[in-house]
Design an enzyme around this catalytic site. Sequence first.
Site, PDB file in Angstrom:
ATOM      1  N   LYS A  11       0.804  -1.212   0.031  1.00 46.60           N
ATOM      2  CA  LYS A  11      -0.153   0.021   0.011  1.00 46.60           C
ATOM      3  C   LYS A  11       0.900   1.449  -0.072  1.00 46.60           C
ATOM      4  CE  LYS A  11      -3.866  -2.384   2.108  1.00 46.60           C
ATOM      5  NZ  LYS A  11      -4.895  -2.571   3.536  1.00 46.60           N
ATOM      6  N   TYR A  51     -12.782  -2.783  -3.030  1.00 48.94           N
ATOM      7  CA  TYR A  51     -13.022  -2.434  -1.656  1.00 48.94           C
ATOM      8  C   TYR A  51     -14.719  -2.424  -1.514  1.00 48.94           C
ATOM      9  CZ  TYR A  51      -8.134  -1.937   0.066  1.00 48.94           C
ATOM     10  OH  TYR A  51      -6.886  -2.357   0.350  1.00 48.94           O
ATOM     11  N   ASN A 114      -1.739  -0.176   6.745  1.00 51.93           N
ATOM     12  CA  ASN A 114      -1.475  -1.426   7.254  1.00 51.93           C
ATOM     13  C   ASN A 114      -0.489  -2.290   6.221  1.00 51.93           C
ATOM     14  OD1 ASN A 114      -3.399  -2.667   5.637  1.00 51.93           O
ATOM     15  ND2 ASN A 114      -4.815  -3.227   6.915  1.00 51.93           N
ATOM     16  N   HIS A 117      -1.886  -5.726   1.381  1.00 55.70           N
ATOM     17  CA  HIS A 117      -3.052  -6.365   1.148  1.00 55.70           C
ATOM     18  C   HIS A 117      -2.692  -7.772   0.505  1.00 55.70           C
ATOM     19  CE1 HIS A 117      -7.132  -7.403  -0.763  1.00 55.70           C
ATOM     20  NE2 HIS A 117      -6.179  -7.675  -1.797  1.00 55.70           N
ATOM     21  N   GLU A 128      -8.788 -10.376  -8.338  1.00 58.77           N
ATOM     22  CA  GLU A 128      -7.838  -9.246  -8.255  1.00 58.77           C
ATOM     23  C   GLU A 128      -6.522  -9.281  -9.083  1.00 58.77           C
ATOM     24  OE1 GLU A 128      -6.885  -9.617  -4.049  1.00 58.77           O
ATOM     25  OE2 GLU A 128      -8.835  -8.922  -3.477  1.00 58.77           O
TER      26      GLU A 128
END
Length: 134
Positions: A11, A51, A114, A117, A128
């Site tokens: 990220k 998302y 965080n 992913h 994905e």
Amino acid sequence: MPHEKTYIMLKPDAVKRRLIGEIVSRIEKKGYHITQAKLMTLDKTVIAEHYAHLVDKPFYPKLEAFMTSGPVFGMVVEGENAIAGMRQMMGPTNVFEASPGTIRGDYATNVTENVIHGSDSAENATIEIKRFFG
């Protein structure tokens, strides 16, 4: 154990903090192979698609702002039991539950930022990978 492909995305916080090499090294040392990789900037449409299960949550605008704040580094990671293995390496989404030694336990600073992913199932990995690599 099955040979699997999974989608892994570092990220914006990982990219900004220059953690790509360190995290890639950990993935490769575990024995997984990175077969595709690219740096990309995501727009709001792709974020909303990725998302979709979170769009109605009160924290979604903060998540969207974070995910569009800078580039991400997407990868296709392959190997034996790659989906579960990578999720174990990543640690829980809630960084405050992530053990030292996991990627999130070692590098993440809060629940939104965080670091990483990873696909949570073979079905989502396929979706994905297609979304980000065509």
